[in-house]
Design a protein around this motif. Structure first.
Motif, PDB file in Angstrom:
ATOM      1  N   ASP A  50       0.161   6.154  -8.741  1.00 53.73           N
ATOM      2  CA  ASP A  50      -1.161   6.283  -8.767  1.00 53.73           C
ATOM      3  C   ASP A  50      -1.461   7.864  -8.249  1.00 53.73           C
ATOM      4  OD1 ASP A  50      -3.963   6.838  -8.278  1.00 53.73           O
ATOM      5  OD2 ASP A  50      -4.168   5.333  -6.936  1.00 53.73           O
TER       6      ASP A  50
ATOM      7  N   LYS B 283       0.679  -1.182  -0.001  1.00 56.59           N
ATOM      8  CA  LYS B 283       0.004   0.059   0.044  1.00 56.59           C
ATOM      9  C   LYS B 283       0.922   1.246  -0.072  1.00 56.59           C
ATOM     10  CE  LYS B 283      -3.703   2.210   2.707  1.00 56.59           C
ATOM     11  NZ  LYS B 283      -4.554   2.330   3.829  1.00 56.59           N
TER      12      LYS B 283
ATOM     13  N   SER C  18       3.947  10.963   1.931  1.00 57.43           N
ATOM     14  CA  SER C  18       4.086   9.612   1.460  1.00 57.43           C
ATOM     15  C   SER C  18       5.682   9.165   1.470  1.00 57.43           C
ATOM     16  CB  SER C  18       3.511   9.554  -0.054  1.00 57.43           C
ATOM     17  OG  SER C  18       4.519  10.163  -0.949  1.00 57.43           O
TER      18      SER C  18
ATOM     19  N   SER D 228      -1.537  13.030  -4.454  1.00 60.85           N
ATOM     20  CA  SER D 228      -1.877  14.041  -5.179  1.00 60.85           C
ATOM     21  C   SER D 228      -1.708  15.350  -4.191  1.00 60.85           C
ATOM     22  CB  SER D 228      -3.284  14.031  -5.264  1.00 60.85           C
ATOM     23  OG  SER D 228      -4.023  13.645  -4.368  1.00 60.85           O
TER      24      SER D 228
ATOM     25  N   ASP E  77      -2.842  10.646  -0.825  1.00 57.64           N
ATOM     26  CA  ASP E  77      -1.463  10.765  -0.284  1.00 57.64           C
ATOM     27  C   ASP E  77      -0.368  11.627  -1.565  1.00 57.64           C
ATOM     28  OD1 ASP E  77      -1.905  10.009   2.291  1.00 57.64           O
ATOM     29  OD2 ASP E  77      -0.913   8.035   2.008  1.00 57.64           O
TER      30      ASP E  77
ATOM     31  N   SER F 187      -4.216   9.352  -6.048  1.00 56.96           N
ATOM     32  CA  SER F 187      -4.259   8.971  -4.607  1.00 56.96           C
ATOM     33  C   SER F 187      -4.330  10.038  -3.905  1.00 56.96           C
ATOM     34  CB  SER F 187      -3.497   7.720  -4.312  1.00 56.96           C
ATOM     35  OG  SER F 187      -2.025   8.256  -4.242  1.00 56.96           O
TER      36      SER F 187
ATOM     37  N   CYS G 211       1.715   3.076  -3.234  1.00 55.50           N
ATOM     38  CA  CYS G 211       0.857   3.946  -4.107  1.00 55.50           C
ATOM     39  C   CYS G 211       0.755   3.876  -5.591  1.00 55.50           C
ATOM     40  CB  CYS G 211       1.108   5.436  -3.672  1.00 55.50           C
ATOM     41  SG  CYS G 211       0.992   6.138  -2.027  1.00 55.50           S
TER      42      CYS G 211
END
Length: 266
Positions: free
Chosen positions: A147, A135, A165, A154, A152, A150, A138
């Motif tokens: 991603d 996880k 992150s 973005s 965190d 997501s 990301c």
């Protein structure tokens, strides 16, 4: 601690039980060499133990700075013990108990981001290891790319100088490391994600293109991402297990970790 029971601490090591293995080196001579992101029980029963054995066998300034990515729980357990903790390995017919000294500093990323980034930038750090679970990468639905939408990621891309992150923190640290002279670095993922460090490199490259593109060329030439496979069962520590381990140790250890004999790192 209960009344009359001393806490695990360098000044109290003379009080440990006779069968407890202590660090066979001068811990005060260790210097930072490894930064680890994801300071949980698995790291303390696995990569930190491999490092402990390497220092015992061959010396070297490879002390570990461990970084908790979310909570300050581990730091609250370990800092009063000057980052010492015990590891109990249970066998069918007994146990082996040792005090691990390779972890020399604990940081909490949400509370001490500047210190984490400074450590990443410091040329004394030669290796970064990670146990952030799948996880924490990301990943997008394809399991290979970033991603970017997501929460965190973005949020970090909107303010890359204040990331939360693991990807964002690594990117900012690498930017600072390049600015400080660009000392080479090895980044090793220690999660059982297929092609883990290669995936991490790809995700970092995507993130850097959107945040600090000036780092990309140096990343390709000076940062290595060897993949690894890790294996060890590390059960959760309960209050009863912690009390039992502390009793066997002879000192109260709030950072105690228990594990099985088998351990592998490829």
């Amino acid at each position: 601690c209960e009344a009359g029971v001393n806490r695990l601490h360098p000044e109290n090591l003379g009080q440990v039980a006779a069968d407890v293995q202590l660090p066979p080196y001068r811990r005060e001579e260790l210097r930072p060499g490894i930064l680890h992101l994801g300071l949980g029980a698995f790291h303390r029963a696995h990569q930190a133990v491999f490092t402990e054995h390497a220092i015992a066998a061959s010396g070297g300034d490879w002390g570990i700075i461990g970084v908790s990515m979310r909570s300050n729980r581990v730091a609250r357990q370990l800092r009063p013990q000057e980052n010492l903790y015990s590891l109990m390995c249970e066998y069918a017919d007994g146990y082996r108990l040792q005090v691990i000294g390779a972890l020399i500093e604990t940081l909490v990323a949400p509370l001490e981001l500047d210190r984490v980034v400074s450590a990443l930038a410091d040329p004394v750090i030669r290796v970064v290891t990670l146990t952030i679970t799948e996880k924490g990468y990301c990943l997008a639905a394809d399991g290979r790319s970033l991603d970017a939408v997501s929460p965190d990621i973005s949020d970090d891309l909107a303010d890359p100088l204040h990331p939360s992150s693991a990807t964002g923190i690594l990117a900012l640290g690498l930017k600072q490391r390049l600015a400080c002279g660009g000392a080479p670095l090895t980044v090793v993922s220690c999660d059982n994600l297929s092609g883990n460090s290669a995936v991490l490199k790809r995700v970092l490259q995507e993130y850097l293109r959107r945040s600090f593109p000036e780092v990309l060329s140096w990343l390709d030439s000076s940062v290595a991402f060897p993949c690894s496979m890790v294996d060890r069962i590390v059960p959760s520590m309960t209050e009863d297990k912690q009390a039992l381990q502390s009793g066997r140790l002879g000192l109260e250890d709030l950072g105690a970790v228990g594990t099985e004999p088998f351990s592998q790192w490829i």
